[in-house]
Design a protein around this motif. Structure first.
Motif, mmCIF file in Angstrom:
data_model
loop_
_atom_site.group_PDB
_atom_site.id
_atom_site.type_symbol
_atom_site.label_atom_id
_atom_site.label_comp_id
_atom_site.label_asym_id
_atom_site.label_seq_id
_atom_site.Cartn_x
_atom_site.Cartn_y
_atom_site.Cartn_z
ATOM 1 N N PRO A 132 2.224 12.757 54.728
ATOM 2 C CA PRO A 132 2.859 13.779 53.880
ATOM 3 C C PRO A 132 1.875 14.687 53.164
ATOM 4 O O PRO A 132 2.214 15.829 52.847
ATOM 5 C CB PRO A 132 3.674 12.941 52.881
ATOM 6 C CG PRO A 132 3.954 11.666 53.600
ATOM 7 C CD PRO A 132 2.718 11.399 54.419
ATOM 8 N N ASP A 133 0.659 14.212 52.915
ATOM 9 C CA ASP A 133 -0.312 15.039 52.198
ATOM 10 C C ASP A 133 -1.238 15.815 53.132
ATOM 11 O O ASP A 133 -2.197 16.441 52.679
ATOM 12 C CB ASP A 133 -1.143 14.196 51.233
ATOM 13 C CG ASP A 133 -1.905 13.065 51.917
ATOM 14 O OD1 ASP A 133 -1.750 12.902 53.146
ATOM 15 O OD2 ASP A 133 -2.650 12.339 51.219
ATOM 16 N N ASP A 136 1.321 21.486 55.302
ATOM 17 C CA ASP A 136 2.090 22.359 54.427
ATOM 18 C C ASP A 136 3.071 23.142 55.297
ATOM 19 O O ASP A 136 3.149 22.933 56.516
ATOM 20 C CB ASP A 136 1.186 23.281 53.608
ATOM 21 C CG ASP A 136 0.274 24.154 54.468
ATOM 22 O OD1 ASP A 136 0.591 24.373 55.662
ATOM 23 O OD2 ASP A 136 -0.756 24.634 53.953
ATOM 24 N N HIS A 170 -0.845 9.343 49.537
ATOM 25 C CA HIS A 170 0.059 10.459 49.259
ATOM 26 C C HIS A 170 0.968 10.153 48.064
ATOM 27 O O HIS A 170 1.221 9.007 47.722
ATOM 28 C CB HIS A 170 0.913 10.778 50.489
ATOM 29 C CG HIS A 170 1.910 9.719 50.838
ATOM 30 N ND1 HIS A 170 1.630 8.676 51.709
ATOM 31 C CD2 HIS A 170 3.206 9.530 50.445
ATOM 32 C CE1 HIS A 170 2.695 7.907 51.830
ATOM 33 N NE2 HIS A 170 3.667 8.397 51.068
ATOM 34 N N ASP A 171 1.450 11.212 47.443
ATOM 35 C CA ASP A 171 2.418 11.123 46.356
ATOM 36 C C ASP A 171 3.811 10.977 46.982
ATOM 37 O O ASP A 171 4.230 11.846 47.757
ATOM 38 C CB ASP A 171 2.338 12.396 45.516
ATOM 39 C CG ASP A 171 3.311 12.403 44.341
ATOM 40 O OD1 ASP A 171 4.164 11.499 44.253
ATOM 41 O OD2 ASP A 171 3.221 13.343 43.529
ATOM 42 N N ARG A 174 6.243 13.850 47.336
ATOM 43 C CA ARG A 174 5.978 14.927 48.291
ATOM 44 C C ARG A 174 6.830 14.780 49.558
ATOM 45 O O ARG A 174 7.029 15.762 50.294
ATOM 46 C CB ARG A 174 4.498 14.950 48.650
ATOM 47 C CG ARG A 174 4.080 16.145 49.489
ATOM 48 C CD ARG A 174 2.574 16.144 49.717
ATOM 49 N NE ARG A 174 2.147 17.170 50.650
ATOM 50 C CZ ARG A 174 1.906 18.435 50.339
ATOM 51 N NH1 ARG A 174 2.066 18.834 49.085
ATOM 52 N NH2 ARG A 174 1.514 19.312 51.252
ATOM 53 N N LEU A 177 9.720 17.137 50.115
ATOM 54 C CA LEU A 177 9.231 18.499 50.280
ATOM 55 C C LEU A 177 8.780 18.743 51.721
ATOM 56 O O LEU A 177 9.138 19.770 52.331
ATOM 57 C CB LEU A 177 8.086 18.752 49.308
ATOM 58 C CG LEU A 177 7.533 20.183 49.258
ATOM 59 C CD1 LEU A 177 8.628 21.169 48.869
ATOM 60 C CD2 LEU A 177 6.362 20.260 48.272
ATOM 61 N N VAL A 178 8.002 17.809 52.297
ATOM 62 C CA VAL A 178 7.522 18.026 53.669
ATOM 63 C C VAL A 178 8.677 17.951 54.666
ATOM 64 O O VAL A 178 8.668 18.645 55.689
ATOM 65 C CB VAL A 178 6.391 17.050 54.041
ATOM 66 C CG1 VAL A 178 5.162 17.293 53.180
ATOM 67 C CG2 VAL A 178 6.832 15.597 53.978
#
Length: 408
Positions: A132-133, A136, A170-171, A174, A177-178
């Motif tokens: 996930p990190d 974008d 990763h957070d 997130r 969002l992804v």
């Protein structure tokens, strides 16, 4: 893809396959797996063939896409010289490591290497794994525009303490969002989860499942944590820093996953996988479980064509040297005899919801089925109707037996 390679026969430097590999090829699908062996950090539980920047000596990430394309050209030549007929590629899968640690243009170039050397079947499934990190919205749009059709995010857990034990960076906030960005790009979405982490409670696992369902992915994979020898996690457990995973709790977690995912509209189709409908099953992974053919690109990657299985050298530097010399990167291979192929067919198909038609088993295997039924590894009622269907806990046992059989 486990980091330890099996022992087997040496692989020829020209990569040529025996004549038997071409037999029945038209009846089997053909896929391509591309292993990207790079990670930003090494997670404590991971036994895959991956390398961080500090571990990567004698090779460059920036060269990797070109090396992978070179192996694809080599593979095209080997299959043609081995009289294996041309077949369109039905599935492409980028795994790792973290494929999306490379620039999006590198992944696009590797996919173009597939399409330049093999026809891509209409409606082909093209997947990449991603953290996930590591992506974008722009990155995901680039992949979609190049022909990728789905992305599999390594969510693992929605609980920070569990992620910390797994050393995932990763957070968890997130993840939605992804998923949104992937949807906006037109990509299908799968979320990968892990259960049974030391210290994880049933309540923690429920939070992760409910968070995943709230993201409305097309597909969910849920894997029980396996403590691999030689990993940091194995050492931590041996020294008492963290506890040993509780197998009974893992079974309860599996049953909770099946309950919640079924209630949310996901259908179980393989030991560790659920999809919203048949069209969103992972066709690439199904090709492993149903004995199809695939060429595995990259260090440590495994391949299978017509009962011949081989695996590449592990380190990216050794791989790069073989590719530069125009030699097969294979470290070893084996040709499966009929008995082994049948055993693997049974082991792998018992992972799936469809199971095995009993009429396709040899007489002695049909007798063995009766023993399996007695041990409650299959649903007796379904077996009497002519199909093997595993119970929930039976699925866990099957998963433990064959989890790493195909090597990817």
């Amino acid at each position: 893809m486990p980091s330890a390679l099996p022992l087997a026969d040496p692989a020829p430097s020209d990569g040529l396959l025996p004549e038997t590999a071409a037999v029945g090829a038209h009846e089997r699908n053909f896929g391509v797996y591309l292993h990207v062996p790079f990670c930003r950090v090494r997670c404590g539980y991971c036994d895959f063939n991956t390398y961080t920047a500090t571990e990567l000596r004698g090779a460059k990430q920036s060269d990797y896409a070109d090396e992978a394309v070179a192996e694809l050209r080599f593979g095209k030549s080997v299959l043609a010289s081995s009289t294996v007929p041309d077949r369109p590629v039905s599935t492409v899968f980028f795994g790792g490591g973290t494929p999306t640690l490379l620039p999006a243009d590198d992944l696009v170039r590797m996919l173009r290497g597939v399409t330049d050397n093999f026809d891509l079947a209409p409606g082909a499934e093209v997947t990449t794994e991603a953290n996930p990190d590591s992506v974008d919205a722009t990155y995901l749009r680039t992949l979609a525009e190049a022909g990728f059709t789905r992305v599999s995010f390594g969510m693992q857990s929605a609980v920070p303490s569990v992620l910390a034990t797994l050393e995932r960076t990763h957070d968890p906030a997130r993840v939605p969002l992804v998923v949104q960005w992937a949807r906006e790009a037109g990509l299908g979405v799968s979320l990968d989860l892990i259960y049974g982490t030391p210290g994880e409670t049933l309540a923690d696992w429920r939070v992760s499942l409910e968070t995943a369902v709230a993201c409305a992915p097309d597909h969910v994979s849920a894997y029980s944590l396996i403590v691999e020898p030689g990993t940091k996690l194995a050492r931590q457990i041996r020294s008492g820093v963290v506890g040993t995973p509780d197998e009974d709790l893992q079974a309860d977690m599996y049953e909770l996953a099946d309950d919640l995912l079924t209630e949310a509209g996901y259908g179980w189709y393989e030991v560790s996988n659920w999809a919203t409908d048949d069209t969103h099953r992972s066709r690439h992974n199904l090709s492993y479980w149903t004995g199809e053919d695939w060429w595995g690109v990259g260090p440590g990657s495994h391949s299978h064509v017509g009962g011949v299985r081989w695996w590449n050298v592990k380190h990216p530097a050794a791989y790069a040297q073989r590719i530069a010399a125009g030699e097969s990167p294979a470290a070893g291979r084996e040709t499966l005899d009929d008995e082994t192929r049948e055993l693997e067919r049974i082991l792998l198909l018992t992972r799936t919801r469809d199971g095995i038609p009993i009429r396709t088993l040899a007489p002695e295997a049909r007798t063995a089925v009766a023993g399996l039924i007695a041990e409650e590894l299959v649903d007796a009622r379904q077996a009497l109707l002519g199909r093997l269907e595993l119970t929930r806990r039976g699925r866990l046992l099957a998963d433990a037996v064959v989890r790493r059989l195909v090597g990817d």
